[in-house]
Design an enzyme around this catalytic site. Structure first.
Site, PDB file in Angstrom:
ATOM      1  N   VAL A 250       0.873  -1.178   0.000  1.00 18.94           N
ATOM      2  CA  VAL A 250       0.000   0.000   0.000  1.00 18.94           C
ATOM      3  C   VAL A 250       0.904   1.221   0.000  1.00 18.94           C
ATOM      4  CG1 VAL A 250      -1.808   1.277   1.186  1.00 18.94           C
ATOM      5  CG2 VAL A 250      -1.796  -1.222   1.266  1.00 18.94           C
ATOM      6  N   ASN A 447      21.111  -5.574 -12.810  1.00 15.93           N
ATOM      7  CA  ASN A 447      21.858  -6.485 -13.688  1.00 15.93           C
ATOM      8  C   ASN A 447      22.547  -5.759 -14.832  1.00 15.93           C
ATOM      9  OD1 ASN A 447      20.984  -8.613 -12.030  1.00 15.93           O
ATOM     10  ND2 ASN A 447      19.102  -8.831 -13.196  1.00 15.93           N
ATOM     11  N   GLY A 498       9.525   2.464   1.742  1.00 20.16           N
ATOM     12  CA  GLY A 498       9.022   3.233   2.880  1.00 20.16           C
ATOM     13  C   GLY A 498       9.998   4.271   3.393  1.00 20.16           C
TER      14      GLY A 498
END
Length: 553
Positions: A250, A447, A498
């Site tokens: 979320v 990568n 976050g």
């Protein structure tokens, strides 16, 4: 003397790269990754210019066996050691004496080197396969039992020859196999990004401006638009005891009219309120003695766990429970979802498919077909219009459903492909994005990705009216280059995780620093969140929908 020195310095040879150094370091979760250092010859002296640390992306699902995790860690360690060898030996020689501002030439050399390594790998695999087939053929011809069975073949009772076909046939496309990652490929991405940082340092400009100049053929853009952050506030584990499986992340998206500083502050307020509600103790009936005294025992607060994404890890029993808690947290601090803050939901639908039932498991024991999922998402956005982005609502293989949901919801929210776009090498095909219909794509610098790849791909996406989102990989490093690339290449969103863990907070701080620098130079951010009405896109004069302008604090 100083004037003379400055005068003659104008005639000195331009700086060139003289040494690349690869080093094994640790990322934000303690896993091995690659650092690339670049040294240049500046006025006849060797000087360390910059370094970059690569982030890594894990393809291991949540509920995998410990043996698979151990094998993945060994493979990752081997890949990092190989990358260190490539950088310090082959690439060190190949890029020596190259102008660090010549990103195109550097990436061309890196691309050719990687292509040769892939061909070498294919040749080794081909030889091993031929050797194995030869050994098996020799065993068959020398075994008496195999000779008898070859002359008189027998079939097991009840088994019919031919390919096995499932009853009723497959109704959903099979999952595409993951593209194998070549051992050592981190060296390509790490070297390319290090060259870009070196070029910016030598040119005495920040990396975001250098990236913008590379994209616009060495011309500085008239205006630089800052990407909006998608800040993850909840990480919902799909294998937790709770029922809800539809949601993996979320994210909060602040309104475009706010400064990034104001937007981040709002996100922090909501995050603190969500944490406070989760940590609040629950009153439970106490003993008789306590009840006589009018006291009640308090249950210990639940322990909160911060995930590697830098947010609280939790679970819910329903989508409504989750979204209502988000609404309540916002209302408690005087904010309104859909006006003062928006939501983005990462469904990660590729982790939901039950291939036996050929349906998505959205709740424990609750399954929906791909077509039923379209109707469910339409109802979700109708009931919760503050959700303005769905990431991976379907697998990449369900192209028909991607088209259906884009036509149904494209004018109301962004339909974003992330898992469907993890391999940048497969995205470009005859100037068409080789993915299902969608509003935009999450690009990750992992990568063998090169800076030139991002420049080319973002240009194609811009031309096709897709939005570009630069996303932070699962296993992030403290390197802040991704933020500069997002700003310089004009990404609409920046998906960093976050507001916790140093490696992620450092990137938010870098984004705020760039905003402050641009504001000081008189280049304020101007952006609009425009949805694309896929159903009406072919009609001339059709304007995209725009989010309503919220009131500022």
């Amino acid at each position: 003397m100083l004037e003379e020195a400055n005068y003659f310095s104008k005639f000195s040879k331009a700086p060139v790269m003289c040494k690349l150094v690869g080093r094994k370091v640790l990322d934000g979760v303690g896993q091995p990754t690659l650092e690339v250092e670049i040294y240049c010859t500046v006025k006849n002296y060797e000087k360390r210019i910059c370094s970059t640390v690569m982030a890594t992306h894990s393809q291991i699902p949540e509920n995998v066996l410990p043996e698979a995790i151990e094998a993945d860690e060994k493979e990752r360690n081997d890949s990092v050691l190989t990358a260190v060898e490539w950088v310090s030996e082959s690439l060190n020689t190949m890029l020596r004496d190259l102008d660090p501002t010549d990103q195109c030439q550097a990436d061309k050399i890196l691309g050719e080197y990687f292509a040769n390594k892939k061909e070498e790998k294919k040749e080794i695999e081909r030889q091993e396969k031929e050797k194995q087939e030869k050994e098996e053929a020799e065993k068959v011809t020398t075994s008496p039992a195999s000779c008898r069975s070859a002359s008189t073949p027998k079939q097991k009772k009840g088994r019919k020859s031919g390919k096995k076909v499932s009853e009723g046939g497959n109704t959903i496309p099979a999952a595409e196999p993951a593209e194998p990652v070549l051992c050592g490929s981190l060296a390509i991405g790490g070297a390319s990004l290090a060259v870009a940082k070196a070029g910016a340092t030598i040119s005495c400009v920040p990396l975001y401006l250098h990236a913008a100049q590379l994209k616009h053929n060495q011309e500085s853009p008239k205006e630089i638009t800052l990407p909006l952050p998608m800040v993850t506030v909840l990480n919902c584990e799909k294998n937790s005891p709770t029922k809800l499986k539809l949601v993996k992340e979320v994210m909060l998206i602040p309104p475009v009219e706010l400064s990034l500083q104001q937007g981040i502050e709002r996100v922090l307020e909501i995050q603190k309120e969500m944490t406070r509600k989760s940590e609040s103790p629950v009153k439970t009936p106490g003993s008789r003695a306590d009840s006589r005294k009018g006291k009640a025992q308090k249950a210990p607060p639940p322990s909160l766990r911060i995930s590697h994404l830098g947010c609280v890890t939790t679970g819910y029993d329903s989508l409504e429970q989750l979204l209502l808690q988000m609404q309540t947290a916002c209302n408690n601090i005087g904010l309104e979802l859909g006006k003062d803050m928006y939501l983005a939901i990462n469904c990660a639908a590729h982790e939901l498919m039950d291939y036996g039932k050929e349906k998505y498991e959205i709740l424990t024991g609750t399954f929906k077909s791909p077509d039923e999922m379209v109707a469910m998402y339409v109802e979700m956005i109708k009931n919760f219009p503050f959700i303005i982005a769905l990431i991976d609502p379907f697998r990449k293989e369900d192209r028909e459903q991607w088209s259906s949901i884009c036509c149904a919801l494209g004018s109301k929210c962004f339909l974003i492909a992330e898992d469907a776009a993890t391999q940048i090498s497969k995205l470009k095909s005859d100037q068409n994005i080789n993915i299902a219909m969608c509003s935009g794509v999450v690009l990750k610098y992992i990568n063998q990705t090169k800076v030139s790849d991002l420049i080319e791909l973002t240009g194609i996406l811009d031309g096709q009216r897709h939005i570009t989102i630069l996303g932070s990989p699962d296993r992030e490093s403290s390197d802040e280059s991704l933020v500069d690339l997002a700003v310089g290449l004009g990404a609409r969103f920046l998906k960093l995780g976050g507001l916790c863990r140093g490696e992620r907070v450092a990137k938010y701080n870098r984004l705020l620093a760039i905003e402050e620098e641009l504001a000081a130079n008189g280049a304020p951010r101007k952006a609009k969140l425009e949805f694309v009405d896929f159903a009406e896109e072919s009609q001339p004069g059709q304007l995209p929908d725009v989010l309503p302008v919220p009131e500022q604090d």
